[in-house]
Structure formats: structure tokens, C-alpha cells
Write a protein that holds these residues in place. Structure first.
Motif, short mmCIF file in Angstrom:
data_model
loop_
_atom_site.label_atom_id
_atom_site.label_comp_id
_atom_site.label_asym_id
_atom_site.label_seq_id
_atom_site.Cartn_x
_atom_site.Cartn_y
_atom_site.Cartn_z
N LEU A 38 0.88 -1.18 0.00
CA LEU A 38 0.00 0.00 0.00
C LEU A 38 0.91 1.22 0.00
N GLU A 42 -2.57 5.41 -0.90
CA GLU A 42 -3.23 4.43 -1.75
C GLU A 42 -4.30 3.63 -1.00
N THR A 43 -5.33 3.23 -1.73
CA THR A 43 -6.42 2.41 -1.22
C THR A 43 -6.48 1.12 -2.02
N LYS A 44 -6.64 -0.02 -1.32
CA LYS A 44 -6.78 -1.31 -2.01
C LYS A 44 -7.76 -2.19 -1.25
N LEU A 77 -11.38 2.31 4.94
CA LEU A 77 -12.39 3.23 4.42
C LEU A 77 -13.75 2.58 4.65
N ILE A 94 -11.35 -2.85 2.79
CA ILE A 94 -10.87 -1.69 2.04
C ILE A 94 -9.87 -0.93 2.91
N ILE A 96 -6.56 1.74 3.56
CA ILE A 96 -5.92 2.95 3.05
C ILE A 96 -4.69 3.26 3.89
N HIS A 98 -2.61 6.15 5.16
CA HIS A 98 -2.50 7.59 5.39
C HIS A 98 -1.07 7.99 5.77
#
Length: 146
Positions: A38, A42-44, A77, A94, A96, A98
Motif C-alpha cells: 500500500l 493508496e487504497t486497495k 475506508l 478496504i 488505506i 495515510h
């Protein structure tokens, strides 16, 4: 206290069944079945390799882990994410980042918590007025910061 059964179908050979780390914990740990990076910002969607069948009249809430948030600025998220009773697909998380540095999600890592809660089905009735309260329409900081 009545015990309810969470049925879990492992769809990936490396999947780890959700489990409570300690007696009295509210959340079951969820684990990653994949390894990924990550990047900062980015978000995955991270796969858990499991499908679940919830007890009747319940929902599951997917919540962040405080250690990941504090130590790495990694959180979830759509928190809490809701899994409805009728959902039978793979449980995904989900995530993220930061933080300022990339974060490596490892296979078998605890990535989230799953809290199973009862739900109330309510009727919906349109009315012309609502009852008065002390707070009234005040919101978004209306009670002050102290």
C-alpha cells in the motif's frame, strides 16, 4: 448468554478463520490471504479468503485495528463496513495508507476486526412533525468542544 454461530467457508487454502484474540473481545480478527504493498495515500481491497453466513437478524461490521492506525497510519475506508445477513461473497477489507511510507500487507496479517451485532428491522412512517428535544436541530459541533 446465548451463543450464535458464524458459519465460515474457506475459499482460499491459506485463509485463517476469524477468531477472538482474548476472552471478552468484541471483534474477531480478520486476516489477509495476499501480500501487497500500500503506497502512501493508496487504497486497495484486501482479500480474506473467506465467505460467511451470519446468524439470523444480525449484521457484521468490519472495523479498523487500532495498532495499524497508531503505528503505521493504516486504516479502513467505509468504516464500519456493513456485511448484511444475506451476503455470501468473499469478505474484503478496504484499506488505506495515510502514512508517509509504503506499508506492506503480509499474508496471514491481522488486517481488521469483525463485530457481529443484532439488527432491528423498523417500519417507516411519514409524519408531518417530530417530537421536540433539548438538542433539536443542532448538530455538527452544536454542543461545543468542551
Amino acid at each position: 448468554m446465548e451463543r450464535f454461530l458464524l458459519k465460515v467457508h474457506r475459499i482460499h487454502e491459506d485463509a485463517i478463520l476469524p477468531n477472538y484474540a482474548h476472552e471478552g473481545d468484541a471483534g474477531l480478527d480478520l486476516y489477509s490471504v495476499e501480500e501487497l504493498l500500500l503506497e502512501s495515500g493508496e487504497t486497495k481491497l484486501v482479500k480474506t479468503g473467506i465467505r460467511i453466513e451470519l446468524p439470523k437478524n444480525t449484521e457484521a461490521q468490519v472495523r479498523p485495528r487500532s495498532g495499524l492506525a497508531l503505528k503505521h497510519s493504516v486504516t479502513l475506508l467505509n468504516t464500519p463496513g456493513t456485511i448484511d445477513e444475506g451476503y455470501r461473497g468473499e469478505v474484503g477489507v478496504i484499506m488505506i495508507n495515510h502514512g508517509k511510507k509504503p506499508f506492506k500487507v503480509e499474508k496471514g496479517m491481522k488486517i481488521a476486526q469483525l463485530v457481529v451485532k443484532p439488527i432491528w428491522r423498523v417500519g417507516v412512517e411519514e409524519v408531518s412533525n417530530l417530537s421536540d428535544t433539548e438538542r433539536g436541530k443542532g448538530g455538527f459541533g452544536s454542543t461545543g468542544l468542551r
